[in-house]
Design a protein around this motif. Structure first.
Motif, PDB file in Angstrom:
ATOM      1  N   LEU A  68     -15.407 -17.174  15.010  1.00  0.00           N
ATOM      2  CA  LEU A  68     -15.372 -16.439  13.753  1.00  0.00           C
ATOM      3  C   LEU A  68     -14.814 -15.056  14.084  1.00  0.00           C
ATOM      4  N   LEU A  69     -13.692 -14.666  13.446  1.00  0.00           N
ATOM      5  CA  LEU A  69     -13.019 -13.412  13.768  1.00  0.00           C
ATOM      6  C   LEU A  69     -12.848 -12.565  12.524  1.00  0.00           C
ATOM      7  N   HIS A  70     -12.935 -11.241  12.694  1.00  0.00           N
ATOM      8  CA  HIS A  70     -12.648 -10.302  11.617  1.00  0.00           C
ATOM      9  C   HIS A  70     -11.695  -9.242  12.168  1.00  0.00           C
ATOM     10  N   VAL A  71     -10.515  -9.126  11.528  1.00  0.00           N
ATOM     11  CA  VAL A  71      -9.507  -8.166  11.968  1.00  0.00           C
ATOM     12  C   VAL A  71      -9.772  -6.834  11.271  1.00  0.00           C
ATOM     13  N   MET A  72      -9.949  -5.792  12.075  1.00  0.00           N
ATOM     14  CA  MET A  72     -10.249  -4.464  11.532  1.00  0.00           C
ATOM     15  C   MET A  72      -9.001  -3.598  11.415  1.00  0.00           C
ATOM     16  N   ALA A  73      -7.999  -3.823  12.275  1.00  0.00           N
ATOM     17  CA  ALA A  73      -6.771  -3.025  12.247  1.00  0.00           C
ATOM     18  C   ALA A  73      -5.623  -3.878  12.759  1.00  0.00           C
ATOM     19  N   GLY A  74      -4.430  -3.626  12.241  1.00  0.00           N
ATOM     20  CA  GLY A  74      -3.257  -4.378  12.659  1.00  0.00           C
ATOM     21  C   GLY A  74      -3.271  -5.774  12.078  1.00  0.00           C
ATOM     22  N   GLU A  75      -2.557  -6.676  12.740  1.00  0.00           N
ATOM     23  CA  GLU A  75      -2.514  -8.066  12.307  1.00  0.00           C
ATOM     24  C   GLU A  75      -2.630  -8.975  13.522  1.00  0.00           C
ATOM     25  N   LEU A  76      -3.524  -9.943  13.440  1.00  0.00           N
ATOM     26  CA  LEU A  76      -3.706 -10.943  14.493  1.00  0.00           C
ATOM     27  C   LEU A  76      -2.760 -12.101  14.240  1.00  0.00           C
ATOM     28  N   THR A  77      -2.065 -12.525  15.281  1.00  0.00           N
ATOM     29  CA  THR A  77      -1.333 -13.777  15.243  1.00  0.00           C
ATOM     30  C   THR A  77      -2.164 -14.770  16.041  1.00  0.00           C
ATOM     31  N   LEU A  78      -2.857 -15.648  15.328  1.00  0.00           N
ATOM     32  CA  LEU A  78      -3.746 -16.632  15.935  1.00  0.00           C
ATOM     33  C   LEU A  78      -3.023 -17.969  15.978  1.00  0.00           C
ATOM     34  N   THR A  79      -2.851 -18.504  17.173  1.00  0.00           N
ATOM     35  CA  THR A  79      -2.212 -19.808  17.333  1.00  0.00           C
ATOM     36  C   THR A  79      -3.284 -20.795  17.761  1.00  0.00           C
ATOM     37  N   VAL A  80      -3.513 -21.812  16.918  1.00  0.00           N
ATOM     38  CA  VAL A  80      -4.531 -22.823  17.193  1.00  0.00           C
ATOM     39  C   VAL A  80      -3.838 -24.172  17.274  1.00  0.00           C
ATOM     40  N   ASP A  81      -3.919 -24.790  18.464  1.00  0.00           N
ATOM     41  CA  ASP A  81      -3.305 -26.099  18.698  1.00  0.00           C
ATOM     42  C   ASP A  81      -1.832 -26.092  18.296  1.00  0.00           C
ATOM     43  N   TRP A 140     -12.261  -6.870  20.495  1.00  0.00           N
ATOM     44  CA  TRP A 140     -10.928  -7.083  21.063  1.00  0.00           C
ATOM     45  C   TRP A 140      -9.959  -6.006  20.600  1.00  0.00           C
ATOM     46  N   ARG A 141      -9.049  -5.653  21.465  1.00  0.00           N
ATOM     47  CA  ARG A 141      -7.906  -4.805  21.126  1.00  0.00           C
ATOM     48  C   ARG A 141      -6.693  -5.409  21.821  1.00  0.00           C
ATOM     49  N   LEU A 142      -5.654  -5.692  21.039  1.00  0.00           N
ATOM     50  CA  LEU A 142      -4.396  -6.195  21.590  1.00  0.00           C
ATOM     51  C   LEU A 142      -3.283  -5.236  21.206  1.00  0.00           C
ATOM     52  N   MET A 143      -2.561  -4.787  22.206  1.00  0.00           N
ATOM     53  CA  MET A 143      -1.443  -3.891  21.967  1.00  0.00           C
ATOM     54  C   MET A 143      -0.231  -4.712  21.489  1.00  0.00           C
ATOM     55  N   PRO A 144       0.726  -4.069  20.818  1.00  0.00           N
ATOM     56  CA  PRO A 144       1.912  -4.782  20.325  1.00  0.00           C
ATOM     57  C   PRO A 144       2.600  -5.573  21.436  1.00  0.00           C
ATOM     58  N   GLY A 145       2.933  -6.817  21.120  1.00  0.00           N
ATOM     59  CA  GLY A 145       3.650  -7.676  22.064  1.00  0.00           C
ATOM     60  C   GLY A 145       2.768  -8.390  23.061  1.00  0.00           C
ATOM     61  N   HIS A 154      -5.905 -22.252  22.161  1.00  0.00           N
ATOM     62  CA  HIS A 154      -5.675 -21.231  21.151  1.00  0.00           C
ATOM     63  C   HIS A 154      -5.295 -19.919  21.835  1.00  0.00           C
ATOM     64  N   THR A 155      -4.561 -19.087  21.087  1.00  0.00           N
ATOM     65  CA  THR A 155      -4.066 -17.827  21.631  1.00  0.00           C
ATOM     66  C   THR A 155      -4.239 -16.733  20.596  1.00  0.00           C
ATOM     67  N   TYR A 156      -4.732 -15.597  21.055  1.00  0.00           N
ATOM     68  CA  TYR A 156      -4.832 -14.404  20.230  1.00  0.00           C
ATOM     69  C   TYR A 156      -3.617 -13.555  20.563  1.00  0.00           C
ATOM     70  N   GLY A 157      -2.835 -13.178  19.557  1.00  0.00           N
ATOM     71  CA  GLY A 157      -1.621 -12.423  19.826  1.00  0.00           C
ATOM     72  C   GLY A 157      -1.402 -11.295  18.847  1.00  0.00           C
ATOM     73  N   ASN A 158      -0.580 -10.343  19.268  1.00  0.00           N
ATOM     74  CA  ASN A 158      -0.175  -9.239  18.406  1.00  0.00           C
ATOM     75  C   ASN A 158       1.347  -9.176  18.422  1.00  0.00           C
ATOM     76  N   THR A 159       1.967  -9.687  17.367  1.00  0.00           N
ATOM     77  CA  THR A 159       3.426  -9.663  17.254  1.00  0.00           C
ATOM     78  C   THR A 159       3.882  -8.477  16.414  1.00  0.00           C
ATOM     79  N   GLY A 160       2.938  -7.630  15.974  1.00  0.00           N
ATOM     80  CA  GLY A 160       3.270  -6.461  15.170  1.00  0.00           C
ATOM     81  C   GLY A 160       3.643  -5.273  16.031  1.00  0.00           C
ATOM     82  N   ASP A 161       3.721  -4.106  15.381  1.00  0.00           N
ATOM     83  CA  ASP A 161       4.104  -2.894  16.103  1.00  0.00           C
ATOM     84  C   ASP A 161       2.983  -1.854  16.175  1.00  0.00           C
ATOM     85  N   THR A 162       1.756  -2.265  15.785  1.00  0.00           N
ATOM     86  CA  THR A 162       0.588  -1.388  15.911  1.00  0.00           C
ATOM     87  C   THR A 162      -0.519  -2.155  16.625  1.00  0.00           C
TER      88      THR A 162
END
Length: 190
Positions: free
Chosen positions: A135-148, A115-120, A168-176
């Motif tokens: 099962l997730l492993h973040v390699m770069a940036g920060e994942l905002t994971l919303t579960v229920d 997966w790759r999620l751009m900012p916002g 559930h939602t996979y999100g990127n609220t960061g700037d990278t």
């Protein structure tokens, strides 16, 4: 013939095949998957390119992985999947995407995603069948994971697992850009 046409035809063959293997009528599969009978008919006749969400629902209802739906012919016990055969099933104009890297039946569907999620940007997911684990492993940036409805921050280098039978939602609220790999294990259909 385009890659999309090949995927559409493979999906049509596979849905028909696995529906027959499971002994499901169109109505039974439609009810189990939460997809209209008409949509299933269009898929089985290769007349539509369904959304990723629809393919996931059908796979969950049949108890098979997306990889299996895209090609039900089982190969040898060891199968190397070249990088150019990873299937990109979702993307945005901003550069976000997911790719199905590999999948198998073990004894239920087991999938590995890139997966790759751009900012916002974010990608929501409907609940999977009870017993499904991600099962997730973040390699770069920060994942905002919303579960229920509860938000969890997963920084680069960290991993997370959760029961995926709730929205559930996979999100990127960061700037990278955020990059992660994900494994999804779905219990076999009983």
């Amino acid at each position: 013939m385009s890659d999309l046409d090949l995927l559409t035809q493979s999906l049509a063959r596979s849905v028909k095949h696995w529906r027959a293997v499971r002994g499901f009528t169109l109505d039974v599969l439609a009810a189990r998957a939460g997809v209209s009978r008409g949509m299933l008919i269009q898929i089985e006749q290769a007349r539509t390119n369904p959304s990723l969400g629809t393919v996931v629902k059908i796979g969950d209802a049949l108890g098979v992985s997306i990889t299996t739906l895209l090609d039900y012919e089982q190969g040898p016990n060891v199968r190397v999947i070249p990088a150019d055969q990873a299937v990109r099933l979702w993307h945005t104009d901003a550069g976000s995407y997911n790719r199905l890297l590999a999948g198998t039946e073990a004894p239920g569907p087991l999938e590995m995603w890139d997966w790759r999620l751009m900012p916002g940007e974010s990608s929501p997911s409907d609940p999977h069948p009870t017993g499904t684990t991600e099962l997730l492993h973040v390699m770069a940036g920060e994942l905002t994971l919303t579960v229920d409805g509860v938000e969890h921050r997963v920084p680069a280098g960290a991993s997370v697992h959760f029961e995926a039978n709730v929205p559930h939602t996979y999100g990127n609220t960061g700037d990278t850009p955020m990059e992660m790999v994900m494994a999804v294990s779905v219990p076999p259909v009983t």
